[in-house]
Write a protein that holds these residues in place. Structure first.
Motif, PDB file in Angstrom:
ATOM      1  N   SER A 252      -4.133   9.083   8.275  1.00 39.09           N
ATOM      2  CA  SER A 252      -3.230   8.177   7.661  1.00 39.09           C
ATOM      3  C   SER A 252      -1.906   8.602   7.565  1.00 39.09           C
ATOM      4  O   SER A 252      -0.905   7.838   7.625  1.00 39.09           O
ATOM      5  CB  SER A 252      -3.929   8.172   6.271  1.00 39.09           C
ATOM      6  OG  SER A 252      -5.217   7.626   6.151  1.00 39.09           O
ATOM      7  N   LYS A 253      -1.557   9.997   7.276  1.00 44.65           N
ATOM      8  CA  LYS A 253      -0.112  10.531   7.435  1.00 44.65           C
ATOM      9  C   LYS A 253       0.664  10.239   8.931  1.00 44.65           C
ATOM     10  O   LYS A 253       1.679   9.733   8.738  1.00 44.65           O
ATOM     11  CB  LYS A 253      -0.180  12.046   7.288  1.00 44.65           C
ATOM     12  CG  LYS A 253      -0.451  12.253   5.608  1.00 44.65           C
ATOM     13  CD  LYS A 253      -0.382  13.567   5.155  1.00 44.65           C
ATOM     14  CE  LYS A 253      -0.711  13.969   3.865  1.00 44.65           C
ATOM     15  NZ  LYS A 253      -0.714  15.362   3.599  1.00 44.65           N
ATOM     16  N   ALA A 254      -0.289  10.412   9.863  1.00 47.73           N
ATOM     17  CA  ALA A 254       0.175  10.399  10.999  1.00 47.73           C
ATOM     18  C   ALA A 254       0.679   8.868  11.448  1.00 47.73           C
ATOM     19  O   ALA A 254       1.484   8.362  12.277  1.00 47.73           O
ATOM     20  CB  ALA A 254      -0.703  10.588  12.126  1.00 47.73           C
ATOM     21  N   MET A 255       0.153   7.917  10.732  1.00 47.13           N
ATOM     22  CA  MET A 255       0.279   6.390  10.856  1.00 47.13           C
ATOM     23  C   MET A 255       1.203   5.760   9.591  1.00 47.13           C
ATOM     24  O   MET A 255       1.640   4.823   9.775  1.00 47.13           O
ATOM     25  CB  MET A 255      -1.210   5.654  10.539  1.00 47.13           C
ATOM     26  CG  MET A 255      -2.253   6.017  11.539  1.00 47.13           C
ATOM     27  SD  MET A 255      -1.708   5.697  13.225  1.00 47.13           S
ATOM     28  CE  MET A 255      -1.048   3.859  13.335  1.00 47.13           C
ATOM     29  N   GLY A 256       1.944   6.859   8.979  1.00 49.44           N
ATOM     30  CA  GLY A 256       3.015   6.600   8.426  1.00 49.44           C
ATOM     31  C   GLY A 256       2.612   6.610   6.785  1.00 49.44           C
ATOM     32  O   GLY A 256       3.539   5.891   5.928  1.00 49.44           O
ATOM     33  N   ILE A 257       1.415   6.877   6.326  1.00 48.47           N
ATOM     34  CA  ILE A 257       1.114   6.697   4.869  1.00 48.47           C
ATOM     35  C   ILE A 257       1.304   8.021   4.191  1.00 48.47           C
ATOM     36  O   ILE A 257       0.791   9.096   4.588  1.00 48.47           O
ATOM     37  CB  ILE A 257      -0.484   6.636   4.720  1.00 48.47           C
ATOM     38  CG1 ILE A 257      -0.750   5.155   5.354  1.00 48.47           C
ATOM     39  CG2 ILE A 257      -0.632   6.299   3.243  1.00 48.47           C
ATOM     40  CD1 ILE A 257      -0.007   3.875   5.070  1.00 48.47           C
ATOM     41  N   GLU A 258       2.491   8.254   3.655  1.00 49.87           N
ATOM     42  CA  GLU A 258       3.005   9.494   3.308  1.00 49.87           C
ATOM     43  C   GLU A 258       1.889  10.291   2.246  1.00 49.87           C
ATOM     44  O   GLU A 258       1.870  11.647   2.626  1.00 49.87           O
ATOM     45  CB  GLU A 258       4.271   9.344   2.418  1.00 49.87           C
ATOM     46  CG  GLU A 258       5.459   8.660   3.010  1.00 49.87           C
ATOM     47  CD  GLU A 258       6.741   8.740   2.263  1.00 49.87           C
ATOM     48  OE1 GLU A 258       6.786   8.975   0.978  1.00 49.87           O
ATOM     49  OE2 GLU A 258       7.882   8.257   2.709  1.00 49.87           O
ATOM     50  N   ASP A 259       1.174   9.691   1.413  1.00 53.29           N
ATOM     51  CA  ASP A 259       0.305  10.793   0.712  1.00 53.29           C
ATOM     52  C   ASP A 259      -1.053  10.741   1.327  1.00 53.29           C
ATOM     53  O   ASP A 259      -2.075  11.374   0.736  1.00 53.29           O
ATOM     54  CB  ASP A 259       0.238   9.996  -0.790  1.00 53.29           C
ATOM     55  CG  ASP A 259      -0.402   8.602  -0.766  1.00 53.29           C
ATOM     56  OD1 ASP A 259      -0.816   8.187   0.074  1.00 53.29           O
ATOM     57  OD2 ASP A 259      -0.486   8.038  -1.910  1.00 53.29           O
ATOM     58  N   GLY A 260      -1.151  10.147   2.502  1.00 50.61           N
ATOM     59  CA  GLY A 260      -2.592  10.105   3.294  1.00 50.61           C
ATOM     60  C   GLY A 260      -3.561   9.311   2.706  1.00 50.61           C
ATOM     61  O   GLY A 260      -4.839   9.691   3.278  1.00 50.61           O
ATOM     62  N   ASP A 261      -3.438   8.551   1.855  1.00 52.77           N
ATOM     63  CA  ASP A 261      -4.469   7.564   1.287  1.00 52.77           C
ATOM     64  C   ASP A 261      -5.123   6.707   2.354  1.00 52.77           C
ATOM     65  O   ASP A 261      -4.276   5.930   2.752  1.00 52.77           O
ATOM     66  CB  ASP A 261      -3.957   6.822   0.025  1.00 52.77           C
ATOM     67  CG  ASP A 261      -5.024   6.084  -0.602  1.00 52.77           C
ATOM     68  OD1 ASP A 261      -5.991   5.896  -0.332  1.00 52.77           O
ATOM     69  OD2 ASP A 261      -4.609   6.072  -1.960  1.00 52.77           O
TER      70      ASP A 261
END
Length: 435
Positions: A252-261
């Protein structure tokens, strides 16, 4: 001024116009007087030179300017009196003097009368698709595959493995163009190679060699080998198994979701998929409607307008070439390359204008506002994008055109015999269905 109209063809007209010579002479004299106020002639201060000398120095230029203006004015007046809608640019030709008049002819085309045909019996399919969790998961799977990692394995190659091979092909013992390569990588069993080649490699291990026959299809793109039987020798250099990333916080972080949710990632992907699905459905619906309007509305198109559109399309193609690093000078673009497309675009422009005019389908401010907001929502600071659009009247032309087209689409579907056609996600997105 005298004007006589002649019909040359369905759209072509000719105006023979005569301008009284006295009017021209009067205009020339008046302009020469204005020129004389600031004319610089050797031996005289500005504005003090005799009119004969001013006429000798500036008379020819002034006369040409006056004639040009008089011709344009007379033509515009004649067109207005005859209630003509001129398409493109007229061609002016001087004629022998007629007594005390200056005569010229203007040849031009007029806009056709557009009569939109009956849509009530036209059967149209309107594409529809509702985005569900299935489409979201498919998109996530595509994103995972794009980030696949390959690790060397010692087992035999399986479907989905990346294999690196050296191969050499011959026909009757003679090598042929494109039949050999070293360190060639492809995905085994994924249809990237011909079936016989794929089948031969699946099951081989690193370091193994195999020789096999392959029959090229009759419709193979390489005509010199189409339908012929080749013998290939393949050496497997490497077999790598695929590992897809887990759908977790790191992904998720790799896809741009900062908190990884992960739930936020799924929501963002759903929003993006819905936006793209809507865009593609709209494009298909518009194409269906535009073709329907062309089918029911025969129209004569002014050649002058087609010519202008051809040049516009050619300029666009040249610009695209430059952006791709090609020199347009080395790639000539003949006009007939764009003729059909230009004719279609001009025809649709005329038909759409009539549909809008006759049915009051102009874009409404709230429609334009909604389209601008939709454009802006994919940006990090949407409010700045909205401000940018509304900072200039010209920037709103694009959204207004889209709103107008949307109105025409809804109008045509309402008039025609419209049936909703359910599309699959893969069909809409241009992907092949899974076997």
């Amino acid at each position: 001024m005298q004007a006589q109209l002649e019909t040359l063809s369905q759209l072509e007209r000719r105006l023979d116009i005569a301008i009284p010579a006295a009017d021209i002479e009067s205009a020339v004299e008046a302009r020469l007087k204005r020129v004389a106020r600031t004319a610089k002639i050797q031996g005289f201060r500005p504005g003090k030179a005799p009119m004969k000398m001013v006429a000798a120095s500036y008379g020819l230029q002034v006369r040409e300017e006056v004639l040009g203006e008089q011709v344009q004015t007379a033509f515009a007046k004649a067109v207005q009196e005859q209630k003509l809608r001129v398409a493109g640019y007229p061609r002016f030709e001087g004629k022998p003097a007629q007594g005390e008049s200056f005569a010229f002819a203007a040849t031009f085309e007029i806009y056709p009368e557009v009569v939109v045909g009956d849509l009530s019996d036209k059967a149209l399919d309107r594409p529809v698709l509702t985005v569900t969790d299935v489409e979201v998961e498919k998109t996530i799977e595509i994103l995972r595959k794009q980030r696949t990692k390959f690790d060397r394995v010692e087992r035999a190659a399986q479907k989905g493995d990346r294999v690196i091979v050296d191969f050499k092909g011959t026909i009757d013992g003679v090598a042929f163009q494109g039949g050999s390569s070293d360190n060639y990588a492809f995905m085994a069993g994924e249809g990237q190679m011909l079936p016989e080649f794929d089948s031969a490699v699946v099951g081989m291990k690193e370091g193994e060699t195999k020789t096999f026959d392959l029959v090229f299809p009759e419709d193979y793109q390489g005509k010199e080998v189409a339908g012929k039987t080749a013998q290939f020798t393949v050496v497997v250099k490497n077999v790598a198994g695929a590992t897809l990333p887990a759908v977790d916080a790191d992904f998720s972080k790799a896809m741009g979701i900062e908190d990884g949710d992960v739930s936020k990632l799924q929501a963002e992907i759903r929003k993006n998929v819905e936006r793209e699905v809507k865009r593609r459905l709209t494009a298909r619906a518009k194409e269906t409607v535009m073709q329907a309007l062309l089918d029911v509305t025969p129209i004569d198109v002014p050649k002058s307008l087609i010519g202008v559109e051809i040049e516009r399309l050619a300029d666009q193609a040249r610009e695209e070439m430059k952006q791709r690093g090609f020199d347009p000078k080395n790639m000539p673009l003949p006009p007939d390359l764009f003729e059909e497309q230009a004719k279609r675009r001009v025809s649709l422009g005329l038909i759409l204008a009539e549909v809008v005019r006759a049915n009051g389908l102009e874009a409404k401010p709230e429609q334009v506002k909604a389209i601008v907001a939709e454009f802006a929502e994919s940006y990090e600071h949407p409010e700045e994008v909205v401000k940018w659009y509304y900072a200039s009247r010209d920037r709103l032309e694009g959204p207004e055109s889209l709103a107008l087209e949307d109105n025409v689409v809804e109008f045509v579907f309402a008039k025609a015999k419209t049936v909703e056609k359910q599309l699959s996600f893969d069909e809409l997105m241009g992907q092949q269905q899974a076997a």
